[in-house]
Structure formats: structure tokens, C-alpha cells
Design a protein around this motif. Structure first.
Motif, PDB file in Angstrom:
ATOM      1  N   LYS A   1       0.826  -1.201   0.000  1.00 26.52           N
ATOM      2  CA  LYS A   1       0.000   0.000   0.000  1.00 26.52           C
ATOM      3  C   LYS A   1       0.866   1.259   0.000  1.00 26.52           C
ATOM      4  CE  LYS A   1      -4.051  -1.991   2.320  1.00 26.52           C
ATOM      5  NZ  LYS A   1      -4.900  -1.933   3.539  1.00 26.52           N
ATOM      6  N   LEU A   2       1.896   1.220   0.860  1.00 27.82           N
ATOM      7  CA  LEU A   2       2.801   2.376   0.901  1.00 27.82           C
ATOM      8  C   LEU A   2       3.495   2.585  -0.442  1.00 27.82           C
ATOM      9  CD1 LEU A   2       4.431   1.923   4.427  1.00 27.82           C
ATOM     10  CD2 LEU A   2       2.782   3.661   3.739  1.00 27.82           C
ATOM     11  N   ALA A   3       3.887   1.464  -1.068  1.00 29.02           N
ATOM     12  CA  ALA A   3       4.550   1.573  -2.369  1.00 29.02           C
ATOM     13  C   ALA A   3       3.601   2.166  -3.419  1.00 29.02           C
ATOM     14  CB  ALA A   3       5.053   0.204  -2.813  1.00 29.02           C
ATOM     15  N   GLU A   4       2.323   1.688  -3.385  1.00 30.86           N
ATOM     16  CA  GLU A   4       1.354   2.234  -4.337  1.00 30.86           C
ATOM     17  C   GLU A   4       1.119   3.728  -4.085  1.00 30.86           C
ATOM     18  OE1 GLU A   4      -2.106  -0.130  -3.940  1.00 30.86           O
ATOM     19  OE2 GLU A   4      -1.231  -1.923  -4.913  1.00 30.86           O
ATOM     20  N   GLU A   5       0.946   4.076  -2.759  1.00 32.65           N
ATOM     21  CA  GLU A   5       0.753   5.486  -2.439  1.00 32.65           C
ATOM     22  C   GLU A   5       1.958   6.313  -2.860  1.00 32.65           C
ATOM     23  OE1 GLU A   5      -0.093   5.710   1.666  1.00 32.65           O
ATOM     24  OE2 GLU A   5      -2.075   4.750   1.516  1.00 32.65           O
ATOM     25  N   LYS A   6       3.155   5.742  -2.632  1.00 31.38           N
ATOM     26  CA  LYS A   6       4.373   6.452  -3.024  1.00 31.38           C
ATOM     27  C   LYS A   6       4.415   6.647  -4.540  1.00 31.38           C
ATOM     28  CE  LYS A   6       9.292   5.780  -3.366  1.00 31.38           C
ATOM     29  NZ  LYS A   6       9.159   5.671  -4.813  1.00 31.38           N
ATOM     30  N   ASP A   7       4.040   5.582  -5.270  1.00 32.86           N
ATOM     31  CA  ASP A   7       4.037   5.706  -6.733  1.00 32.86           C
ATOM     32  C   ASP A   7       3.040   6.768  -7.188  1.00 32.86           C
ATOM     33  OD1 ASP A   7       5.953   3.765  -6.917  1.00 32.86           O
ATOM     34  OD2 ASP A   7       4.524   2.131  -7.226  1.00 32.86           O
ATOM     35  N   LYS A   8       1.838   6.772  -6.531  1.00 30.06           N
ATOM     36  CA  LYS A   8       0.848   7.774  -6.911  1.00 30.06           C
ATOM     37  C   LYS A   8       1.343   9.186  -6.604  1.00 30.06           C
ATOM     38  CE  LYS A   8      -3.176   4.742  -6.296  1.00 30.06           C
ATOM     39  NZ  LYS A   8      -4.416   4.501  -5.508  1.00 30.06           N
ATOM     40  N   LEU A   9       1.901   9.337  -5.373  1.00 30.71           N
ATOM     41  CA  LEU A   9       2.435  10.652  -5.013  1.00 30.71           C
ATOM     42  C   LEU A   9       3.558  11.077  -5.951  1.00 30.71           C
ATOM     43  CD1 LEU A   9       2.528  10.362  -1.112  1.00 30.71           C
ATOM     44  CD2 LEU A   9       0.973  11.761  -2.486  1.00 30.71           C
ATOM     45  N   HIS A  10       4.416  10.089  -6.277  1.00 35.99           N
ATOM     46  CA  HIS A  10       5.517  10.399  -7.185  1.00 35.99           C
ATOM     47  C   HIS A  10       4.995  10.785  -8.563  1.00 35.99           C
ATOM     48  CE1 HIS A  10       9.631  10.368  -8.513  1.00 35.99           C
ATOM     49  NE2 HIS A  10       9.336   9.549  -9.492  1.00 35.99           N
ATOM     50  N   GLN A  11       3.965  10.047  -9.018  1.00 34.47           N
ATOM     51  CA  GLN A  11       3.398  10.364 -10.323  1.00 34.47           C
ATOM     52  C   GLN A  11       2.725  11.735 -10.307  1.00 34.47           C
ATOM     53  OE1 GLN A  11       0.639   7.419 -11.676  1.00 34.47           O
ATOM     54  NE2 GLN A  11       0.333   8.353 -13.671  1.00 34.47           N
ATOM     55  N   ALA A  12       1.951  12.007  -9.197  1.00 35.62           N
ATOM     56  CA  ALA A  12       1.306  13.318  -9.097  1.00 35.62           C
ATOM     57  C   ALA A  12       2.347  14.431  -9.014  1.00 35.62           C
ATOM     58  CB  ALA A  12       0.399  13.351  -7.867  1.00 35.62           C
ATOM     59  N   TYR A  13       3.400  14.134  -8.252  1.00 32.95           N
ATOM     60  CA  TYR A  13       4.471  15.133  -8.130  1.00 32.95           C
ATOM     61  C   TYR A  13       5.106  15.409  -9.497  1.00 32.95           C
ATOM     62  CZ  TYR A  13       9.112  16.940  -7.079  1.00 32.95           C
ATOM     63  OH  TYR A  13      10.267  17.671  -7.066  1.00 32.95           O
ATOM     64  N   ASN A  14       5.362  14.326 -10.250  1.00 36.05           N
ATOM     65  CA  ASN A  14       5.965  14.503 -11.578  1.00 36.05           C
ATOM     66  C   ASN A  14       5.037  15.301 -12.504  1.00 36.05           C
ATOM     67  OD1 ASN A  14       8.283  13.119 -10.887  1.00 36.05           O
ATOM     68  ND2 ASN A  14       7.493  11.144 -11.578  1.00 36.05           N
ATOM     69  N   GLU A  15       3.724  14.971 -12.435  1.00 39.12           N
ATOM     70  CA  GLU A  15       2.784  15.705 -13.280  1.00 39.12           C
ATOM     71  C   GLU A  15       2.732  17.182 -12.885  1.00 39.12           C
ATOM     72  OE1 GLU A  15      -0.893  13.678 -12.882  1.00 39.12           O
ATOM     73  OE2 GLU A  15      -0.292  11.947 -14.149  1.00 39.12           O
ATOM     74  N   GLU A  16       2.707  17.432 -11.545  1.00 37.09           N
ATOM     75  CA  GLU A  16       2.669  18.826 -11.092  1.00 37.09           C
ATOM     76  C   GLU A  16       3.938  19.571 -11.514  1.00 37.09           C
ATOM     77  OE1 GLU A  16       0.814  22.046  -9.371  1.00 37.09           O
ATOM     78  OE2 GLU A  16       0.043  20.018  -9.763  1.00 37.09           O
ATOM     79  N   ILE A  17       5.073  18.873 -11.374  1.00 38.55           N
ATOM     80  CA  ILE A  17       6.342  19.490 -11.791  1.00 38.55           C
ATOM     81  C   ILE A  17       6.319  19.800 -13.285  1.00 38.55           C
ATOM     82  CG2 ILE A  17       8.794  18.998 -12.148  1.00 38.55           C
ATOM     83  CD1 ILE A  17       8.242  19.840  -9.356  1.00 38.55           C
ATOM     84  N   LYS A  18       5.767  18.858 -14.080  1.00 38.76           N
ATOM     85  CA  LYS A  18       5.690  19.096 -15.522  1.00 38.76           C
ATOM     86  C   LYS A  18       4.815  20.309 -15.823  1.00 38.76           C
ATOM     87  CE  LYS A  18       6.518  14.336 -17.054  1.00 38.76           C
ATOM     88  NZ  LYS A  18       5.916  13.155 -17.726  1.00 38.76           N
ATOM     89  N   LYS A  19       3.641  20.381 -15.102  1.00 36.23           N
ATOM     90  CA  LYS A  19       2.765  21.526 -15.334  1.00 36.23           C
ATOM     91  C   LYS A  19       3.456  22.836 -14.970  1.00 36.23           C
ATOM     92  CE  LYS A  19      -1.590  19.025 -14.548  1.00 36.23           C
ATOM     93  NZ  LYS A  19      -2.784  18.913 -13.668  1.00 36.23           N
ATOM     94  N   ILE A  20       4.110  22.820 -13.805  1.00 39.62           N
ATOM     95  CA  ILE A  20       4.799  24.046 -13.364  1.00 39.62           C
ATOM     96  C   ILE A  20       5.908  24.415 -14.339  1.00 39.62           C
ATOM     97  CG2 ILE A  20       6.257  24.994 -11.534  1.00 39.62           C
ATOM     98  CD1 ILE A  20       4.609  23.366  -9.547  1.00 39.62           C
ATOM     99  N   GLN A  21       6.652  23.362 -14.790  1.00 38.30           N
ATOM    100  CA  GLN A  21       7.728  23.632 -15.741  1.00 38.30           C
ATOM    101  C   GLN A  21       7.188  24.191 -17.058  1.00 38.30           C
ATOM    102  OE1 GLN A  21       9.757  19.904 -15.998  1.00 38.30           O
ATOM    103  NE2 GLN A  21      11.041  20.288 -14.192  1.00 38.30           N
ATOM    104  N   LEU A  22       6.042  23.603 -17.542  1.00 42.41           N
ATOM    105  CA  LEU A  22       5.441  24.115 -18.780  1.00 42.41           C
ATOM    106  C   LEU A  22       4.961  25.549 -18.588  1.00 42.41           C
ATOM    107  CD1 LEU A  22       3.413  20.979 -19.949  1.00 42.41           C
ATOM    108  CD2 LEU A  22       5.477  21.913 -21.003  1.00 42.41           C
ATOM    109  N   SER A  23       4.283  25.793 -17.415  1.00 47.87           N
ATOM    110  CA  SER A  23       3.806  27.157 -17.156  1.00 47.87           C
ATOM    111  C   SER A  23       4.970  28.136 -17.052  1.00 47.87           C
ATOM    112  CB  SER A  23       2.998  27.155 -15.849  1.00 47.87           C
ATOM    113  OG  SER A  23       2.588  28.465 -15.528  1.00 47.87           O
ATOM    114  N   ALA A  24       6.017  27.714 -16.323  1.00 47.18           N
ATOM    115  CA  ALA A  24       7.174  28.604 -16.192  1.00 47.18           C
ATOM    116  C   ALA A  24       7.835  28.837 -17.541  1.00 47.18           C
ATOM    117  CB  ALA A  24       8.176  27.993 -15.201  1.00 47.18           C
ATOM    118  N   ARG A  25       7.900  27.771 -18.357  1.00 46.68           N
ATOM    119  CA  ARG A  25       8.523  27.940 -19.674  1.00 46.68           C
ATOM    120  C   ARG A  25       7.706  28.898 -20.548  1.00 46.68           C
ATOM    121  NH1 ARG A  25       9.147  22.616 -23.145  1.00 46.68           N
ATOM    122  NH2 ARG A  25       6.899  22.934 -23.253  1.00 46.68           N
TER     123      ARG A  25
END
Length: 637
Positions: free
Chosen positions: A290-314
Motif C-alpha cells: 500500500k505504501l509503495a502504491e501510495e508512493k508511486d501515486k504521489l511520485h506520479q502526481a508530483y511529476n505531473e505537477e512538476i511538468k505543469k509548473i515547468q510548462l507554465s514557467a517555460r
């Protein structure tokens, strides 16, 4: 064929095995007679022994005992002959002897033939009487216990020790033979008793009356011997007890049952503990998943948020860059226009300078004219003075003419002053126009507007940079958490086997097997390993030395790259002395140290992909552990 003695010279101890093989071959060819009847055998190498007929097992014990005896009094040839006989009995006669065993099990198994309820002395003890003694120096002496023990071992009875019994007169002519406490010891004791009975020297023969006693008599100690009043009974009561075979079997059964019960209880306890551990492991695994799945989800959400922020900043940076480009172009245009205006003003200033020069020249001309007029006036006055003398009539005409000249002169001066004033007014007008052009309010407003826009853009840029710094801090915290997880994963892999798909590798550690192979080719095997350890330790010290840096920088595709310098003196000497394999091992360690820890130069442990020979990712390590756990769970299930 009977036994014929060999030459008198004996063989050495080192030739015993070879001569035993020769004896074995002779027996196979039938050169010596061993089997007397269907179940009786004889020893062809003991012709003077009183007992000539043996059962198969008895003869095998006799041959093995003499062949393996350590007594120095046994000749090497005699030991070799009996070793060959034992091998012949085991390999060639065993099948035939086994049939006789099945027919006469009681003869071969003395324990099964004896009374299990009869009380025997335990530890198992044999009694030997009528030992020859001699009277010396006021007391009786006899054969030592160690010699009797060796003789009995040579006959295959394997006693533990032989203890002669002494009294106040010296050697009593009796001895007790101690056997091992186990069932094999009882079997040897009963075989010892049976051997003496077969030779008519058993217990009943010793106690028989009206018979002449000669030689040694022996039997197994029982209750009557234990309770006897003589020296034998006293010794037995000190060192032993009375037990029955059935009692010992029952006692062993009780011990075995108790052991089985204890082991069963222990097994049940272990099974319960194992079930609890499996339950905890299952719960932990589920929680971990469960922790691994939650970590993967958080990591995926974090990556998506980072991508959005990077696209917006770019996009924001691109917009700012475009705005800056436009402003820069506008400023460049304004600067060009200002330069053109400055150039025009410079031209106008040059034109005004020319005009001022022209005006100065005209003023000088007018001044010259005025001087000429003044000179003409003076000449006229002189002429008038001369004319007055000539004609008084023309005086009024001359006066009128003089007034006319003065009037014209005044008019000329007024005209020249007016022209000068007009030129001055024109110069002032040009200067005022120039000043008005330099202070153009529209241009100033445009510049102010552009400056305000620039300040607004700079404030927006500062806000974006602040947001970027916040994201960098979050990313650094995430990286630290991932590094901690990677360290924990490496520590767990250290306790596991390193032969799987994923393992750990000590980066910069020398491969000692290469040094061992090189030293085995140069040194003897007994010192090669020590030499390899010394050589490996020496080069490990070289690798940790920060003063030694055998690298050089070369250009590759327009870029600079640091590679190992093959012309380094130490590497060149190592290659010449120990070969290319050892040198490559050192170079590989140098590359790993320079890549993973160039400043500290100490060995670090890294998560490693053994299949692809590269640094493993955290995802690969976690996936490998999960797969191992699934395999374990499937095997346990």
C-alpha cells in the motif's frame, strides 16, 4: 593350498598397502585356502593359532583387527597379509557369507541370542582369569593391560581398556576387560565370551571341577560375578552397576519417547511462531504494498505537477522573453531616431556657425564701409571748407547736401543694425526650436511608459524566480527522501545473496581473483595466495593515495574528457611485470573511484544491475525485492 612362509626379510610400513593388494590378488587366484566348509573359514596367515575355524564375521573381525593394529610388535608383512584377507572377505566372500548369516542369525548376532532379562554388569565388562604370572623380587608380575588390550583388538573384540587386578601379593592373575557402553560394545563383549566358549575356555569350563585348567579363560561379567566376595566382585561393585538388556531397551525407549515428545512440542511451538511470523510478514507486505502504491501515486502526481509548473514557467519565460525582445526593438528604434535627431541638430549647429561667420563678414564689410564714409565725410568737409571760400552762394546748397549725407548715413546704420537684429532673432529662433525638439514631451512619455512596463516585467520575473526556488527546495527534499530509501535498500541487499539480477557492488574495490591467478602462474601454490594478498593490498593503498592521479584530458567531438593515462609510470611497470589482466583490474577500479568518489577515494557501496553491468535504479531494486517476496510467498503457499 596351505600357507607357505615368505622370505625372512620384512617390508617397510610404506609398502603395507601395496603388499596388501598383492595378497588380495593371490587370494582371488585361489593360492591360499580360506573357506573350510559352508559356514566355516580359516586364516591362512595364522597357522600356529589354536583356533583355526571361524565364522565369516569372526574371521573378518580377526583380519581387520590385525591389519589395522597400531602395535609396533606387529610385523608389517603380517598386517599387509591380514589387510588383503579383509578386503578379500568383504569383496569376494561377502555374498556367500550372507546366506550363512541368514541361516544362523543367532551365531552372528549374540545380543539377540542372549537372555534379555539376565542381569549384566554395565558398563559392559569381561573377566579374564588364569593369566600367567611370575614371582619376581618378592611379588607376582604378569602381562600388562595394554598388551592384553592390543591382543584382544587384534582378535576383533575392540575393548576400551584392560585393567589387571592386583592384591597384596602382586598380580592376581585376573583382569577385567572394559568395553564401550553402547550396543556395539555389548556385541563385542558377547563375541569375546563366545570366542572363549568355542575354545573350551568359557566361564562354565573355568568353574568345572575335576578338569585340568590351562591357558586363559574369559567371559562377560554378570550378577553372580558382581555379587561375589573376591577381588573381582569388589572391583565390579566400585566401577559398575547391574542392568538387564530389556531394562536398557525400555530406558532407551523412554528416553526416545521423551525426546520425541519434546521435539514434537518444540516443533509445534516453532510452527506457531512461524505462523505468527508469516501473519506479520503478510500484514507488513500488504502495508508495504500500500505504501509503495501510495508512493508511486504521489511520485506520479508530483511529476505531473512538476511538468505543469515547468510548462507554465517555460511559457511565462517565453512570454517575458518575447516582451523583452519587443521592448528591446522599440528601444533600438527610439535610439536610432534619437541618433538621427542628434545628427540633424549637429548639421543645424554647423549651419548656424556658417551663418554667424557670414554675419560677421557682413559686419566687417559694413564697418569698412562706415570707415570709407567717414573718410569721405572728412574729405567732403575739407572740400566744403575750400568751397566756402570760393562761393558763398553755394553755402546753403552745401549745407543741404551735408544734411542729406548725414541722413543717408543714419539710414545706413539703422539698416545694418536692423539686419544684425534680424540675424540674431533668427539664431535665437533656431536655438529655441532645437531646445523644443530636445524636450519633446511625447518622446519622454513613451520612454516613461516603456520604463514602467520594464519595471512591471522585472517584478513578474522576480515572482517567477521565487516560485522556481520553492519548487527547487521541494525537489531537493524529495531527492533526499529517495536517497534515504536507496541507502536503506542497499543495506538490505548487503544481507542477501549477490548473485541475483539486482545486488550491491563495492565501487573501486580491486578484483582479488585476478591477482590470485597471476600469482599462481608465478609462485608455488602454498605461497601464491599470500603473495596475491600482499600485491592486492599494495595496489589498494596506491588507489587510496590522492597524490597519484594517472589521468589525462583529451578532446572528443569538440568536448573535453578525462581518461586514464596508459603512459603513467606505475601502470606501465604493473603491465610489464604482471600482465594486462592485472593492469585492467587496477584501471577498472580507478575508473570507478574517479566516477563515484574522486574526492574521498574510498570504497562506496552502490545498488547494481548485475545483468546490464550498470547502476540500478531505485525502482528496479524495489521491483526485485517484491518479485522475491512473491516467489517466497508462492513457495510457502
Amino acid at each position: 593350498m596351505g600357507y607357505s612362509s615368505e622370505e625372512d626379510t620384512d617390508i617397510s610400513e610404506s609398502e603395507v598397502d601395496d603388499y596388501g593388494e598383492k595378497t588380495y590378488e593371490e587370494l582371488k587366484k585361489g593360492e591360499h585356502e580360506v573357506k573350510v566348509s559352508e559356514d566355516k573359514f580359516t586364516c591362512p596367515y595364522c597357522p600356529k593359532k589354536r583356533k583355526r575355524d571361524y565364522l565369516y564375521k569372526e574371521l573378518l573381525q580377526h583380519a581387520s583387527g590385525i591389519g589395522n593394529a597400531n602395535s609396533s610388535k606387529r610385523r608389517a608383512r603380517e598386517k599387509a597379509n591380514h589387510l588383503g584377507l579383509a578386503k578379500f572377505l568383504e569383496n569376494e566372500v561377502q555374498n556367500g557369507a550372507s546366506s550363512s548369516k541368514s541361516n544362523k542369525a543367532a551365531d552372528e548376532d549374540p545380543i539377540s541370542a542372549c537372555d534379555h532379562d539376565e542381569q549384566l554388569v554395565w558398563p559392559w565388562i569381561g573377566i579374564v582369569v588364569n593369566i600367567p604370572t611370575q614371582y619376581r623380587d618378592g611379588r607376582y608380575v604378569g602381562e600388562s593391560g595394554s598388551k592384553m588390550r592390543d591382543d584382544l583388538r587384534a582378535r576383533g573384540f575392540n575393548p576400551k581398556r584392560v585393567h589387571p587386578l592386583w592384591n597384596f601379593r602382586g598380580h592376581s592373575g585376573t583382569a577385567v576387560v572394559e568395553f564401550n557402553k553402547d550396543w556395539l560394545g555389548l556385541n563385542n563383549a558377547l563375541s569375546f565370551e563366545k570366542d572363549y566358549e568355542l575354545n573350551q575356555h568359557g566361564k562354565q569350563h573355568w568353574h568345572a571341577k575335576d578338569t585340568e585348567k590351562s591357558g586363559i579363560y574369559g567371559w562377560v561379567a554378570r550378577a553372580d560375578d558382581y555379587n561375589s566376595s573376591g577381588i573381582i566382585g569388589e572391583h565390579l561393585r566400585k566401577v559398575a552397576d547391574l542392568k538387564t538388556i530389556s531394562g536398557m531397551i525400555a530406558e532407551e525407549d523412554r528416553k526416545a519417547d521423551k525426546l520425541v515428545s519434546n521435539l514434537t512440542n518444540l516443533l509445534e511451538t516453532k510452527n506457531k511462531n512461524l505462523q505468527e511470523i508469516e501473519s506479520r510478514f503478510t500484514e507488513t507486505s500488504i502495508s508495504f504494498n500500500k505504501l509503495a502504491e501510495e508512493k508511486d501515486k504521489l511520485h506520479q502526481a508530483y511529476n505531473e505537477e512538476i511538468k505543469k509548473i515547468q510548462l507554465s514557467a517555460r511559457d511565462h519565460f517565453q512570454k517575458i522573453f518575447n516582451d523583452h525582445s519587443k521592448i528591446k526593438m522599440q528601444l533600438e528604434t527610439e535610439r536610432t531616431e534619437l541618433e538621427l535627431r542628434v545628427h540633424e541638430l549637429e548639421k543645424r549647429e554647423a549651419h548656424n556657425e556658417i551663418e554667424r561667420k557670414k554675419l560677421s563678414e557682413e559686419i566687417e564689410k559694413n564697418a569698412m564701409k562706415n570707415n570709407s564714409l567717414q573718410h569721405a565725410t572728412i574729405v567732403q568737409q575739407r572740400a566744403d571748407e575750400n568751397v566756402l571760400k570760393l562761393a558763398e552762394e553755394q553755402k546753403k546748397e552745401k549745407e543741404g547736401l551735408h544734411r542729406r549725407i548725414l541722413q543717408l548715413q543714419n539710414q545706413l546704420e539703422a539698416k545694418q543694425a536692423l539686419e544684425l537684429e534680424i540675424e540674431q532673432l533668427r539664431g535665437k529662433l533656431n536655438v529655441m526650436k532645437h531646445v523644443e525638439d530636445e524636450g519633446d514631451q511625447e518622446v519622454i512619455q513613451k520612454v516613461d511608459t516603456m520604463l514602467r512596463d520594464l519595471r512591471d516585467k522585472e517584478e513578474s520575473l522576480e515572482a517567477v524566480e521565487s516560485l522556481n526556488q520553492t519548487l527547487i527546495v521541494k525537489e531537493r527534499m524529495s531527492n533526499e527522501e529517495l536517497q534515504e530509501a536507496r541507502k536503506e535498500l542497499i543495506n538490505n541487499f548487503k544481507e542477501m545473496s549477490n548473485r541475483g539480477f539486482i545486488g550491491v557492488k563495492r565501487m573501486g574495490e580491486l578484483d582479488s581473483t585476478v591477482f590470485q591467478e597471476a600469482c599462481k602462474r608465478r609462485y608455488p601454490e602454498d605461497i601464491a595466495e599470500d603473495k596475491a594478498a600482499e600485491l592486492c593490498s599494495l595496489w589498494d593503498e596506491y588507489l587510496r593515495d590522492p597524490e597519484w592521479h594517472p589521468f589525462k584530458v583529451i578532446g572528443v567531438d569538440g568536448d573535453h574528457k578525462e581518461v586514464i593515462d596508459d603512459d603513467d609510470e606505475k601502470l606501465r611497470d604493473l603491465r610489464r611485470e604482471w600482465g594486462e589482466d592485472v593492469c585492467n583490474a587496477v584501471k577498472n577500479s580507478l575508473k570507478e573511484i574517479n566516477e563515484y568518489n574522486p574526492s574521498g577515494r574510498y570504497i562506496i557501496t552502490e545498488l547494481w544491475n548485475n545483468k546490464e553491468g550498470r547502476k540500478a535504479t531505485l525502482e528496479e531494486g524495489v521491483s526485485y525485492i517484491l518479485n522475491k517476496w512473491k516467489e517466497f510467498k508462492r513457495i510457502r503457499g
